[in-house]
Design an enzyme around this catalytic site. Structure first.
Site, short mmCIF file in Angstrom:
data_model
loop_
_atom_site.label_atom_id
_atom_site.label_comp_id
_atom_site.label_asym_id
_atom_site.label_seq_id
_atom_site.Cartn_x
_atom_site.Cartn_y
_atom_site.Cartn_z
N SER A 48 41.24 33.39 38.07
CA SER A 48 40.42 32.18 38.15
C SER A 48 41.26 30.97 38.49
O SER A 48 42.49 30.99 38.39
CB SER A 48 39.67 31.95 36.83
OG SER A 48 40.59 31.82 35.79
N ASP A 49 40.58 29.92 38.89
CA ASP A 49 41.25 28.65 39.17
C ASP A 49 40.30 27.50 38.87
O ASP A 49 39.10 27.59 39.15
CB ASP A 49 41.69 28.58 40.64
CG ASP A 49 42.66 27.44 40.85
OD1 ASP A 49 43.84 27.60 40.46
OD2 ASP A 49 42.25 26.39 41.37
N THR A 50 40.85 26.45 38.28
CA THR A 50 40.06 25.26 37.95
C THR A 50 40.71 24.04 38.57
O THR A 50 41.93 23.88 38.51
CB THR A 50 39.99 25.07 36.41
OG1 THR A 50 39.37 26.22 35.83
CG2 THR A 50 39.17 23.83 36.04
#
Length: 196
Positions: A76-78
């Site tokens: 994931s990436d935010t």
């Protein structure tokens, strides 16, 4: 229940984030943590969720040759997206202060993409939450950065810490997404994958 469906599967979480790891613990989903270095570089023409989608898929690529039939990889990436700019993690104190100052008195988007990868399948989802900050004083920002050292957090802040308690007046969307993972979407997607 998802727990029953998981009996014959192993979930690999490619994240060093203690917050994401805790979410899986709270969801009662056992995970194996495996973090591999990735050069998180993206093209300047990408915007908003295009950035996080790209990076979450990029993080999965270093695992592709190693995945077994019963494994599901989650990457994931935010980012914090403010005034048409993606804010990642601040490099140092000065950059954290600059980031938070740019968010003060305004609203911005927190965008997280999650990539689910198995041996023969890949799905990417993204979720956006709008966050509204009150005006923060220079002293408040300095105090927060000095005492909480938010250098592992997109945009230089954590909603669940002091700065969020005093500065965030409202959000539109998932609170958990701002912390680092749209948990309801993750649960739903895993259930769909394991039921198919």
């Amino acid at each position: 229940m998802l727990q029953e469906l998981l009996k014959n599967h192993e979930i690999i979480l490619a994240s060093g984030s203690p917050r994401r790891q805790k979410f899986f613990q709270d969801l009662e989903i056992p995970v194996k943590i495996d973090v591999r270095p990735v050069d998180e570089v993206f093209s300047e023409h990408l915007k908003k969720e295009e950035i996080t989608d790209f990076l979450s898929v990029l993080k999965s690529e270093v695992f592709l040759n190693d995945l077994k039939e019963n494994q599901i990889l989650i990457t994931s990436d935010t980012i914090v997206y403010n005034e048409a700019k993606a804010l990642g993690k601040p490099k140092d104190h000065a950059e954290a202060v600059k980031m938070i100052s740019s968010l003060s008195g305004k609203n911005h988007e927190v965008i997280t993409s999650v990539c689910f990868t198995s041996k023969n399948y890949q799905k990417v989802l993204n979720h956006s939450t709008r966050v509204y900050f009150s005006e923060l004083t220079e002293k408040e920002i300095e105090y927060y950065v000095t005492n909480f050292k938010p250098f592992d957090k997109a945009g230089g802040y954590a909603i669940q810490e002091w700065i969020g308690l005093i500065g965030i007046k409202k959000i539109e969307g998932s609170y958990f997404n701002v912390v680092g993972l749209p948990t309801h979407e993750v649960y739903k997607t895993l259930k769909e994958m394991l039921n198919s």
